[in-house]
Design a protein around this motif. Structure first.
Motif, PDB file in Angstrom:
ATOM      1  N   SER A  99       0.951  -1.183  -0.236  1.00 54.00           N
ATOM      2  CA  SER A  99       0.490  -0.168  -0.190  1.00 54.00           C
ATOM      3  C   SER A  99       0.725   1.171  -0.069  1.00 54.00           C
ATOM      4  N   ALA A 100       1.957   1.270   0.436  1.00 53.63           N
ATOM      5  CA  ALA A 100       2.629   2.503   0.098  1.00 53.63           C
ATOM      6  C   ALA A 100       3.362   2.768  -1.014  1.00 53.63           C
ATOM      7  N   THR A 101       3.388   1.627  -1.770  1.00 56.10           N
ATOM      8  CA  THR A 101       4.080   1.687  -3.124  1.00 56.10           C
ATOM      9  C   THR A 101       3.238   2.614  -4.622  1.00 56.10           C
ATOM     10  N   PRO A 102       4.252   3.937  -4.727  1.00 57.85           N
ATOM     11  CA  PRO A 102       2.526   4.264  -5.842  1.00 57.85           C
ATOM     12  C   PRO A 102       2.814   3.616  -7.231  1.00 57.85           C
ATOM     13  N   VAL A 111       7.558  12.206   6.437  1.00 60.37           N
ATOM     14  CA  VAL A 111       7.786  10.904   5.963  1.00 60.37           C
ATOM     15  C   VAL A 111       6.090  10.091   6.949  1.00 60.37           C
ATOM     16  N   ASP A 112       5.500   9.764   5.656  1.00 58.82           N
ATOM     17  CA  ASP A 112       4.397   8.656   6.016  1.00 58.82           C
ATOM     18  C   ASP A 112       4.954   7.368   6.429  1.00 58.82           C
ATOM     19  N   TRP A 113       5.091   7.092   8.042  1.00 54.44           N
ATOM     20  CA  TRP A 113       5.793   5.364   8.789  1.00 54.44           C
ATOM     21  C   TRP A 113       4.391   4.480   8.226  1.00 54.44           C
ATOM     22  N   GLN A 114       5.042   3.775   7.922  1.00 53.43           N
ATOM     23  CA  GLN A 114       3.464   2.441   7.823  1.00 53.43           C
ATOM     24  C   GLN A 114       2.948   1.566   9.098  1.00 53.43           C
ATOM     25  N   PHE A 119      14.870  16.519   2.374  1.00 56.01           N
ATOM     26  CA  PHE A 119      13.940  16.611   2.972  1.00 56.01           C
ATOM     27  C   PHE A 119      14.395  15.622   4.407  1.00 56.01           C
ATOM     28  N   SER A 120      14.154  15.761   5.415  1.00 55.27           N
ATOM     29  CA  SER A 120      14.947  14.832   6.095  1.00 55.27           C
ATOM     30  C   SER A 120      13.480  14.297   7.985  1.00 55.27           C
ATOM     31  N   ALA A 177      10.317  -5.484  20.705  1.00 58.78           N
ATOM     32  CA  ALA A 177      10.968  -4.451  19.326  1.00 58.78           C
ATOM     33  C   ALA A 177      10.043  -4.642  18.253  1.00 58.78           C
ATOM     34  N   CYS A 178      10.236  -3.865  17.354  1.00 58.93           N
ATOM     35  CA  CYS A 178       9.077  -2.651  16.596  1.00 58.93           C
ATOM     36  C   CYS A 178      10.297  -2.849  15.433  1.00 58.93           C
ATOM     37  N   GLY A 179       9.514  -3.072  13.498  1.00 55.63           N
ATOM     38  CA  GLY A 179      10.336  -1.994  13.038  1.00 55.63           C
ATOM     39  C   GLY A 179       9.019  -1.644  11.771  1.00 55.63           C
ATOM     40  N   GLN A 180       9.342  -0.849  11.168  1.00 49.86           N
ATOM     41  CA  GLN A 180       8.289   0.187   9.960  1.00 49.86           C
ATOM     42  C   GLN A 180       9.144   0.879   9.228  1.00 49.86           C
ATOM     43  N   TRP A 181       8.278   0.532   8.246  1.00 44.70           N
ATOM     44  CA  TRP A 181       8.860   1.251   6.889  1.00 44.70           C
ATOM     45  C   TRP A 181       8.424   2.284   6.708  1.00 44.70           C
ATOM     46  N   SER A 182       8.737   3.139   5.760  1.00 43.45           N
ATOM     47  CA  SER A 182       8.336   4.813   5.060  1.00 43.45           C
ATOM     48  C   SER A 182       8.841   4.752   3.903  1.00 43.45           C
ATOM     49  N   ARG A 183       8.473   5.013   2.671  1.00 43.08           N
ATOM     50  CA  ARG A 183       8.455   5.791   1.352  1.00 43.08           C
ATOM     51  C   ARG A 183       9.853   7.337   1.853  1.00 43.08           C
ATOM     52  N   MET A 184      10.443   7.339   1.286  1.00 47.67           N
ATOM     53  CA  MET A 184      11.592   8.735   1.324  1.00 47.67           C
ATOM     54  C   MET A 184      11.839   9.482  -0.151  1.00 47.67           C
TER      55      MET A 184
END
Length: 311
Positions: free
Chosen positions: A110-113, A124-127, A225-226, A145-152
């Motif tokens: 869902s995070a891939t254009p 950044v929109d974190w998933q 951006f950062s 522990a948690c892991g989280q993706w984003s597009r940049m």
């Protein structure tokens, strides 16, 4: 007095490697029906897990998406359907033992254009995060522990750019007066099906000292951006790369002492990387985390009234 770790017990202190693995991954594990018997109410344990994630990192996960599973001698709270792939122990020459978990994390579709074009992002929109909690086979230490993706992405980018942030809490468990947790880490490494990865940035990049606790500023910059993030930690955070030459494995390790369940320690890191625009796949990476346990160190002349360790 110290812990007498037998050959059988050491074999049981295995490393769990669980994965939301892409098709074709190996799936071999020895399960133990007794590893989770100490959890009388598994639904309550999952609720505590969800509440702890919200309290520690202000993240929302759904209890209905998680389950309690026994893998080898370890008991894990994990996303439903997660498949174990290997189990392995790492006993060090100094007498310590590392319990670790590795999962293959894949960028949500869902995070891939859909059009494949990059656009400038204001932030950044974190998933939705993927989280885990487990104890080692001897129930000396605990980790969440948690892991989280984003597009940049940005308009002038020459690659499809992604970010992945990871964070963990660890502490010792009650009932082990002569043992302690002395480190825990999070790390990321490219997955073999994601080709030609270009690492853009990672943080933290330097050793951070705290006395005893403080805030860790974590930030990434990609293009125009950062993004930034802050967690609370104690003692020391040490950055390092993989011990394997040529393998990007960026990790941040908390180093110190945890004797009690109240001695909660945290560590975290973020990585940013790019893949070729021509590549049509969905990127994955290895999300690694673990903690090390060892026998407590007593002072040269320990007092019988104020012992050094948690008894």
């Amino acid at each position: 007095m110290g812990k007498l770790l037998s050959t059988v017990a050491l074999a049981a202190a295995v490393t769990l490697v669980a994965a939301l693995a892409p098709a074709g991954s190996a799936t071999a594990s020895r399960t133990s029906p007794s590893a989770c018997d100490h959890i009388g109410d598994k639904d309550a344990a999952i609720r505590d897990f969800v509440e702890g994630i919200k309290k520690d990192w202000n993240l929302d996960v759904k209890a209905r998406d998680y389950e309690v599973q026994a893998h080898g001698g370890e008991c894990v709270i994990q996303p439903k359907g997660t498949r174990p792939v290997t189990s392995e122990a790492e006993a060090r020459s100094d007498g310590s033992t590392t319990s670790s978990m590795t999962t293959v994390e894949t960028m949500p579709a869902s995070a891939t254009p859909t059009d494949g074009d990059a656009t400038i992002q204001q932030e950044v929109d974190w998933q939705q995060p993927t989280c885990y909690e487990w104890t080692d086979a001897e129930r000396i230490g605990w980790m969440r522990a948690c892991g989280q993706w984003s597009r940049m992405d940005y308009a002038e980018a020459t690659h499809k750019n992604y970010g992945f942030r990871m964070y963990a809490s660890c502490h010792a468990l009650a009932g082990h007066a002569f043992d302690q947790v002395n480190s825990c880490y999070v790390a990321a490494e490219p997955f073999s099906s994601t080709p030609l990865v270009v690492w853009n940035d990672w943080d933290p990049k330097a050793t951070l000292e705290f006395n005893p606790c403080g805030s860790i500023p974590i930030g990434l910059s990609v293009g125009p951006f950062s993004t930034s993030w802050t967690i609370t930690s104690c003692d020391k955070i040490v950055p390092s790369e993989s011990p394997s030459p040529g393998v990007p494995d960026w990790r941040a390790t908390w180093v110190g002492k945890s004797y009690y369940e109240q001695d909660v320690r945290q560590t975290a890191a973020m990585v940013a990387f790019g893949v070729p625009k021509s590549w049509s796949g969905t990127p994955s990476l290895y999300f690694k985390r673990g903690f090390t346990t060892e026998e407590c160190v007593w002072p040269p002349t320990p007092s019988p009234y104020y012992p050094w360790c948690a008894i």
